[in-house]
Design a protein around this motif. Structure first.
Motif, PDB file in Angstrom:
ATOM      1  N   LEU A  26       0.979  -1.115   0.107  1.00  0.00           N
ATOM      2  CA  LEU A  26      -0.099  -0.129   0.028  1.00  0.00           C
ATOM      3  C   LEU A  26       0.906   1.253   0.009  1.00  0.00           C
ATOM      4  CD1 LEU A  26      -2.912   0.987   0.126  1.00  0.00           C
ATOM      5  CD2 LEU A  26      -2.715   1.457   2.519  1.00  0.00           C
ATOM      6  N   LEU A  27       1.829   1.359   0.849  1.00  0.00           N
ATOM      7  CA  LEU A  27       2.918   2.229   0.861  1.00  0.00           C
ATOM      8  C   LEU A  27       3.432   2.724  -0.595  1.00  0.00           C
ATOM      9  CD1 LEU A  27       4.663   2.335   4.179  1.00  0.00           C
ATOM     10  CD2 LEU A  27       2.369   3.194   3.749  1.00  0.00           C
ATOM     11  N   ASP A  32       3.623   5.099  -5.921  1.00  0.00           N
ATOM     12  CA  ASP A  32       3.568   5.036  -7.410  1.00  0.00           C
ATOM     13  C   ASP A  32       2.735   6.073  -7.902  1.00  0.00           C
ATOM     14  OD1 ASP A  32       5.532   3.148  -7.230  1.00  0.00           O
ATOM     15  OD2 ASP A  32       4.157   1.436  -7.424  1.00  0.00           O
ATOM     16  N   THR A  33       1.549   6.167  -7.223  1.00  0.00           N
ATOM     17  CA  THR A  33       0.398   6.990  -7.588  1.00  0.00           C
ATOM     18  C   THR A  33       0.977   8.707  -7.645  1.00  0.00           C
ATOM     19  OG1 THR A  33      -1.267   5.565  -6.343  1.00  0.00           O
ATOM     20  CG2 THR A  33      -2.176   7.825  -7.268  1.00  0.00           C
ATOM     21  N   ALA A  34       1.905   8.828  -6.451  1.00  0.00           N
ATOM     22  CA  ALA A  34       2.327  10.358  -6.537  1.00  0.00           C
ATOM     23  C   ALA A  34       3.157  10.553  -7.659  1.00  0.00           C
ATOM     24  CB  ALA A  34       2.966  10.491  -5.340  1.00  0.00           C
ATOM     25  N   ASP A  35       4.032   9.523  -8.224  1.00  0.00           N
ATOM     26  CA  ASP A  35       4.576   9.650  -9.328  1.00  0.00           C
ATOM     27  C   ASP A  35       3.983   9.870 -10.884  1.00  0.00           C
ATOM     28  OD1 ASP A  35       7.473   9.237  -9.578  1.00  0.00           O
ATOM     29  OD2 ASP A  35       7.349   7.052  -9.071  1.00  0.00           O
ATOM     30  N   SER A  36       2.819   9.235 -10.733  1.00  0.00           N
ATOM     31  CA  SER A  36       2.086   9.398 -11.891  1.00  0.00           C
ATOM     32  C   SER A  36       1.670  10.908 -12.259  1.00  0.00           C
ATOM     33  CB  SER A  36       0.849   8.624 -11.934  1.00  0.00           C
ATOM     34  OG  SER A  36      -0.273   8.823 -10.700  1.00  0.00           O
ATOM     35  N   ALA A 150       5.746  11.808   6.374  1.00  0.00           N
ATOM     36  CA  ALA A 150       6.676  10.600   6.428  1.00  0.00           C
ATOM     37  C   ALA A 150       6.703  10.117   4.842  1.00  0.00           C
ATOM     38  CB  ALA A 150       6.060   9.503   7.161  1.00  0.00           C
ATOM     39  N   MET A 151       5.343  10.197   4.166  1.00  0.00           N
ATOM     40  CA  MET A 151       5.396   9.430   2.868  1.00  0.00           C
ATOM     41  C   MET A 151       5.939  10.601   1.845  1.00  0.00           C
ATOM     42  SD  MET A 151       4.142   6.472   3.023  1.00  0.00           S
ATOM     43  CE  MET A 151       4.334   6.383   1.373  1.00  0.00           C
ATOM     44  N   LEU A 152       6.062  11.808   1.874  1.00  0.00           N
ATOM     45  CA  LEU A 152       6.595  12.743   1.254  1.00  0.00           C
ATOM     46  C   LEU A 152       8.011  12.578   1.000  1.00  0.00           C
ATOM     47  CD1 LEU A 152       7.734  15.896   1.984  1.00  0.00           C
ATOM     48  CD2 LEU A 152       5.622  16.151   2.408  1.00  0.00           C
ATOM     49  N   ASP A 153       8.725  12.295   2.454  1.00  0.00           N
ATOM     50  CA  ASP A 153       9.974  12.030   2.523  1.00  0.00           C
ATOM     51  C   ASP A 153      10.520  10.440   2.043  1.00  0.00           C
ATOM     52  OD1 ASP A 153      10.000  14.381   3.871  1.00  0.00           O
ATOM     53  OD2 ASP A 153      10.045  13.367   5.962  1.00  0.00           O
ATOM     54  N   MET A 154       9.558   9.570   1.955  1.00  0.00           N
ATOM     55  CA  MET A 154       9.933   8.538   1.349  1.00  0.00           C
ATOM     56  C   MET A 154       9.845   8.628  -0.034  1.00  0.00           C
ATOM     57  SD  MET A 154      10.248   6.343   4.002  1.00  0.00           S
ATOM     58  CE  MET A 154      10.155   7.634   5.142  1.00  0.00           C
ATOM     59  N   PHE A 155       8.886   9.481  -0.612  1.00  0.00           N
ATOM     60  CA  PHE A 155       8.885   9.718  -1.899  1.00  0.00           C
ATOM     61  C   PHE A 155      10.070  10.317  -2.556  1.00  0.00           C
ATOM     62  CE2 PHE A 155       7.367  12.242  -5.547  1.00  0.00           C
ATOM     63  CZ  PHE A 155       6.961  11.370  -6.433  1.00  0.00           C
ATOM     64  N   THR A 156      10.708  11.269  -1.611  1.00  0.00           N
ATOM     65  CA  THR A 156      12.041  12.048  -1.937  1.00  0.00           C
ATOM     66  C   THR A 156      13.204  11.185  -1.940  1.00  0.00           C
ATOM     67  OG1 THR A 156      10.673  14.116  -0.966  1.00  0.00           O
ATOM     68  CG2 THR A 156      13.220  14.402  -1.439  1.00  0.00           C
ATOM     69  N   ALA A 304       2.401  16.390  -4.578  1.00  0.00           N
ATOM     70  CA  ALA A 304       1.970  15.104  -5.394  1.00  0.00           C
ATOM     71  C   ALA A 304       1.533  14.198  -4.446  1.00  0.00           C
ATOM     72  CB  ALA A 304       3.300  14.553  -6.336  1.00  0.00           C
ATOM     73  N   ILE A 305       2.454  14.038  -3.332  1.00  0.00           N
ATOM     74  CA  ILE A 305       2.037  12.777  -2.297  1.00  0.00           C
ATOM     75  C   ILE A 305       0.646  13.041  -1.815  1.00  0.00           C
ATOM     76  CG2 ILE A 305       2.900  13.663  -0.225  1.00  0.00           C
ATOM     77  CD1 ILE A 305       4.169  10.283  -1.613  1.00  0.00           C
ATOM     78  N   ARG A 306       0.205  14.316  -1.251  1.00  0.00           N
ATOM     79  CA  ARG A 306      -0.988  14.510  -0.743  1.00  0.00           C
ATOM     80  C   ARG A 306      -2.180  14.228  -1.790  1.00  0.00           C
ATOM     81  NH1 ARG A 306       2.533  18.508   2.967  1.00  0.00           N
ATOM     82  NH2 ARG A 306       2.596  16.804   4.538  1.00  0.00           N
ATOM     83  N   MET A 307      -2.014  14.653  -3.017  1.00  0.00           N
ATOM     84  CA  MET A 307      -2.652  14.214  -4.043  1.00  0.00           C
ATOM     85  C   MET A 307      -3.043  12.851  -4.271  1.00  0.00           C
ATOM     86  SD  MET A 307      -1.487  16.797  -7.305  1.00  0.00           S
ATOM     87  CE  MET A 307      -2.664  16.321  -8.575  1.00  0.00           C
ATOM     88  N   ALA A 308      -1.980  12.053  -4.120  1.00  0.00           N
ATOM     89  CA  ALA A 308      -2.014  10.559  -4.188  1.00  0.00           C
ATOM     90  C   ALA A 308      -2.990  10.084  -3.181  1.00  0.00           C
ATOM     91  CB  ALA A 308      -0.638   9.964  -4.095  1.00  0.00           C
ATOM     92  N   ILE A 309      -2.598  10.678  -1.866  1.00  0.00           N
ATOM     93  CA  ILE A 309      -3.524  10.153  -0.682  1.00  0.00           C
ATOM     94  C   ILE A 309      -4.711  10.325  -0.832  1.00  0.00           C
ATOM     95  CG2 ILE A 309      -3.585  10.069   1.718  1.00  0.00           C
ATOM     96  CD1 ILE A 309      -0.233  10.380   1.803  1.00  0.00           C
ATOM     97  N   MET A 310      -5.082  11.705  -1.218  1.00  0.00           N
ATOM     98  CA  MET A 310      -6.350  12.173  -1.223  1.00  0.00           C
ATOM     99  C   MET A 310      -7.206  11.316  -2.073  1.00  0.00           C
ATOM    100  SD  MET A 310      -6.671  16.075  -0.385  1.00  0.00           S
ATOM    101  CE  MET A 310      -5.444  16.971  -0.803  1.00  0.00           C
ATOM    102  N   ALA A 311      -6.578  11.136  -3.256  1.00  0.00           N
ATOM    103  CA  ALA A 311      -7.439  10.386  -4.487  1.00  0.00           C
ATOM    104  C   ALA A 311      -7.807   8.993  -3.924  1.00  0.00           C
ATOM    105  CB  ALA A 311      -6.441  10.586  -5.684  1.00  0.00           C
ATOM    106  N   MET A 312      -6.750   8.445  -3.584  1.00  0.00           N
ATOM    107  CA  MET A 312      -7.002   7.001  -3.010  1.00  0.00           C
ATOM    108  C   MET A 312      -7.797   6.722  -1.906  1.00  0.00           C
ATOM    109  SD  MET A 312      -2.988   5.778  -3.403  1.00  0.00           S
ATOM    110  CE  MET A 312      -3.075   4.175  -2.306  1.00  0.00           C
ATOM    111  N   ALA A 313      -7.938   7.637  -0.953  1.00  0.00           N
ATOM    112  CA  ALA A 313      -8.915   7.767  -0.011  1.00  0.00           C
ATOM    113  C   ALA A 313     -10.288   7.802  -0.305  1.00  0.00           C
ATOM    114  CB  ALA A 313      -8.565   8.763   1.037  1.00  0.00           C
ATOM    115  N   MET A 314     -10.454   8.684  -1.577  1.00  0.00           N
ATOM    116  CA  MET A 314     -11.802   8.904  -1.969  1.00  0.00           C
ATOM    117  C   MET A 314     -12.513   7.703  -2.767  1.00  0.00           C
ATOM    118  SD  MET A 314     -12.771  11.532  -0.865  1.00  0.00           S
ATOM    119  CE  MET A 314     -13.267  13.273  -1.216  1.00  0.00           C
ATOM    120  N   GLN A 315     -11.480   7.030  -3.377  1.00  0.00           N
ATOM    121  CA  GLN A 315     -11.987   5.704  -4.297  1.00  0.00           C
ATOM    122  C   GLN A 315     -12.372   4.634  -3.318  1.00  0.00           C
ATOM    123  OE1 GLN A 315      -8.313   4.805  -6.178  1.00  0.00           O
ATOM    124  NE2 GLN A 315      -9.132   5.855  -8.070  1.00  0.00           N
TER     125      GLN A 315
END
Lengths: 321, 427
Positions: A26-27, A32-36, A150-156, A304-315
């Protein structure tokens, strides 16, 4: 099963409250979603219509500039309607309870709350008591968790180092009071980092800190050996008045990251900081602005990471209660 | 007055080393005989105790009924019914009411409220210091004369050791028992969870066990210096049990209790942020729980209290650190004691003694035993009866129990206070 609350019956993200209990898969999906969302050419984030017609409320019971702004931008790039409320000057200071505030906003047909609160557990509490169709994103609760940071740091880290498998990461400073550190330790361990090391004086480490899955050092000079990623934490001024530290200058002498100290880490080590920076307290300006610093990259990646998390949580079709 | 015949139950009376099937005879509010029928006994009421256990009514050393001052949380009426339905016949009230029990007038008000609730056996604990502020001594002798059974500072700190020393000397002068909550206020640092792996993971402000043991060690030293009798209430950790054990072995006149929930729950039950488990002192580790259990079995801990703290719904609705600590506990004391017996932690006789004879000894009350001539405080319970903790079966105004919804085994069927039936289970 403490954090099943975050997942719906299909195992998809419903709320995002803490890294704890989330799988590596999931992480990675979040990364990957943030990447997109990041365009082919550089860092520019595209606007997408994923959350058109949805209403997102940023509920900030504690001050923040960076986090609130990036959440707001992220919501707008997803085409959602977004409302930011600074609650420290709003109804809660008039004695309204947290639950009453939430109930009132629910009545305005909100789809998502982004919550920052000074008390540990506030985001869990809201997620437990809000209407079942509403998602809750934790934008930092007390000393507990700050999972989007934490996730944006992992992304970086992944952008620069590609893989977590051989990474040794040092987190330096006020671990005791840091929600960022707790979430980062969980994320790094879940993603399979070789070592997470915390470096701080005993007064700034919580009891049984090893139980979080970290090694411990009280000395920056020794602690930086073999380190690939350095995460500096902000030192709050009030730590001096509560007898946790003698002075800013002594702290800088022992734990401040200077160019000389940085040389003790692995060549090519990157320097991170969740902000806001105290120059000359935990980090020297030459390092903060130097070639190994990725501090501003972290900020841009926040969108990007917050977009990814918001989009995933809304699906969340088939969401559980 | 009524004569009552409790018929053919298993009588367990630890004070008199009785464990056998038989009858209890009551007249004029007192026990007149156990087993042997007195001549000319004509009962007005017969209680069939077949397959049930007959034992002394329970004595609770730490209760909050929320009146006066917080009747939105609970009242004497609601909580005395809860106590009676839990087999409890005597309650000691902590002094942190609003206003504080620091004048004879408030102590008398408590007695009046108890009479009105038709549950007279409520003993106020007098505040050790005025307004519980920890600086000036309360009028302990006047408070004793107004019916206070002991002195204590509830959960509030005493300003410094000099004040505590003088308070203990003064209490000892009037042969008053000090009921002491060991907690160093500064080390406690406004925490809400045990300082350990759990609080670290969840970022909760925490309280080290040293906050309890340091205050305990200081008070033990002062007990020796002043000769004050001290009862240490609601101990929560391993090292406290060791310290009490050592002090008793050394010959100090001290005793101790543990809250029932500490014998069953640990910090991990909180996960992630369940305010029903928010108590002070906080739930600690599995090792602490095991040590408290051993301390009870081995006699370092004398009794078990409910530490009853009923709350309104709002008090527990919020982020964990902001919620109010405490459990509504009067009604779960008996089944949770029986659970300790079922888990072979203690014998049934030990469990009953920890709830009746031992607290009676601590308070020097003529109670806690089925001795002829004693007030007929009796609990008749069915040890096998399963019941669910739900609104149908619950009497306390506070629903704040972590055991809500659970099926518990063992329930009082009849409770007698001074020969008066104050509770009878509707079957």
């Amino acid at each position: 099963m403490p954090d099943n609350l975050q997942l719906n019956s299909e195992g998809k993200l419903k709320h995002f409250l803490t890294i704890e209990g989330l799988s590596r898969r999931l992480l990675t999906e979040i990364l990957d979603t943030a990447d997109s969302f990041i365009g082919m050419t550089g860092q520019q984030v595209k606007k997408v219509p994923l959350l058109r017609g949805k209403t997102i409320v940023n509920l900030f019971f504690e001050n923040s500039t960076r986090t609130r702004t990036t959440f707001e931008l992220a919501a707008k790039r997803l085409s959602a309607d977004v409302l930011s409320m600074s609650m420290s000057t709003s109804s809660t200071s008039k004695g309204e309870s947290l639950l009453d505030t939430i109930r009132n906003l629910e009545a305005m047909f909100v789809d998502m709350f982004v919550v920052r609160h000074a008390i540990s557990g506030a985001a869990h509490f809201i997620a437990q008591h809000t209407a079942p169709n509403i998602s809750v994103i934790n934008a930092g609760d007390g000393q507990h968790a700050h999972p989007t940071q934490a996730m944006l740091d992992m992304f970086t880290i992944r952008q620069i180092k590609q893989d977590f498998a051989n990474l040794r990461v040092a987190i330096i400073g006020d671990i005791l009071h840091s929600r960022v550190a707790r979430s980062e330790i969980q994320a790094l361990n879940t993603l399979g980092a070789a070592e997470v090391r915390v470096i701080a004086p005993k007064t700034l480490l919580p009891a049984h800190v090893e139980s979080l899955g970290v090694s411990v050092s009280h000395n920056l000079t020794d602690g930086l050996a073999d380190i690939d990623v350095i995460i500096m934490l902000r030192l709050q001024k009030e730590r001096m008045s509560s007898a946790l530290l003698p002075s800013e200058s002594e702290y800088f002498k022992c734990f401040g990251l200077t160019e000389d100290k940085l040389k003790l880490a692995k060549p090519g080590a990157i320097v991170m900081h969740p902000g806001p920076i105290n120059r000359g307290v935990e980090i020297d300006s030459k390092v903060a602005d130097g070639p190994q610093s990725v501090i501003l990259k972290q900020v841009s990646n926040g969108i990007a990471i917050r977009m990814a998390i918001m989009a995933m949580a809304m699906q969340k079709q088939g969401a559980s209660g | 007055m009524n004569q009552i015949h409790i018929k053919q139950g298993r009588i367990i009376d630890p004070a008199n080393s009785i464990d056998r099937t038989g009858c209890v005879y009551i007249a004029d509010g007192k026990i007149i005989s156990v087993t042997n029928e007195p001549a000319g006994f004509k009962p007005d009421i017969v209680i069939d105790a077949y397959n049930q256990i007959v034992c002394p009514g329970f004595i609770d050393l730490s209760t909050r009924l929320r009146e006066p001052g917080q009747s939105r949380k609970a009242t004497f009426k609601s909580e005395t019914i809860a106590a009676a339905s839990g087999g409890i016949t005597t309650l000691c009230l902590q002094p942190d009411t609003i206003p504080v029990i620091d004048t004879p007038a408030i102590a008398e008000l408590i007695k009046d409220l108890a009479e009105k609730a038709q549950y007279p056996q409520i003993y106020p604990i007098a505040a050790l210091t005025q307004k519980l502020e920890g600086t000036e001594l309360s009028s302990m002798l006047s408070l004793k004369q107004a019916g206070c059974i002991a002195v204590g500072n509830a959960s509030q700190p005493v300003k410094n050791l000099l004040v505590l020393r003088r308070a203990m000397e003064y209490a000892a002068s009037h042969d008053l028992l000090l009921m002491f909550r060991s907690n160093d206020y500064w080390l406690g640092n406004n925490g809400c969870a045990h300082e350990g792996a759990f609080a670290t993971r969840y970022g909760l402000p925490s309280i080290p066990d040293a906050a309890e043991t340091i205050a305990l060690a200081q008070c033990l030293e002062l007990a020796e210096l002043t000769g004050c009798r001290v009862h240490f209430g609601q101990l929560s950790c391993k090292r406290s049990v060791i310290k009490i054990h050592q002090a008793k072995k050394y010959g100090l006149n001290v005793c101790a209790d543990v809250a029932m929930h500490q014998l069953h729950l640990t910090e991990n039950d909180i996960a992630p942020f369940d305010s029903a488990y928010h108590v002070l002192p906080p739930l600690r580790t599995e090792a602490d729980k095991q040590y408290l259990r051993q301390g009870l079995a081995g006699g370092a801990l004398d009794s078990i209290c409910s530490d009853h703290q009923p709350h309104d719904i709002d008090a527990k609705l919020g982020a964990f650190p902001e919620t109010e600590p405490g459990i509504s506990a009067l009604e779960t004391v008996l089944p949770l004691m029986l659970k300790l017996v079922a888990q072979q932690v203690i014998t049934l006789e030990q469990g009953i003694a920890a709830l009746s004879n031992n607290p009676a000894q601590i308070l020097r009350l003529k109670s806690g035993a089925l001795t002829p001539g004693f007030p007929a405080d009796v609990c008749v319970f069915d040890p096998e009866l399963d019941w669910q903790v739900n609104s149908e079966n619950w009497q306390s105004q506070g629903n704040n129990t972590p055991f809500w919804g659970q099926i518990l085994k063992g329930r009082a069927t009849h409770t007698l206070q001074a020969g008066k039936i104050i509770y009878c289970l509707k079957q």
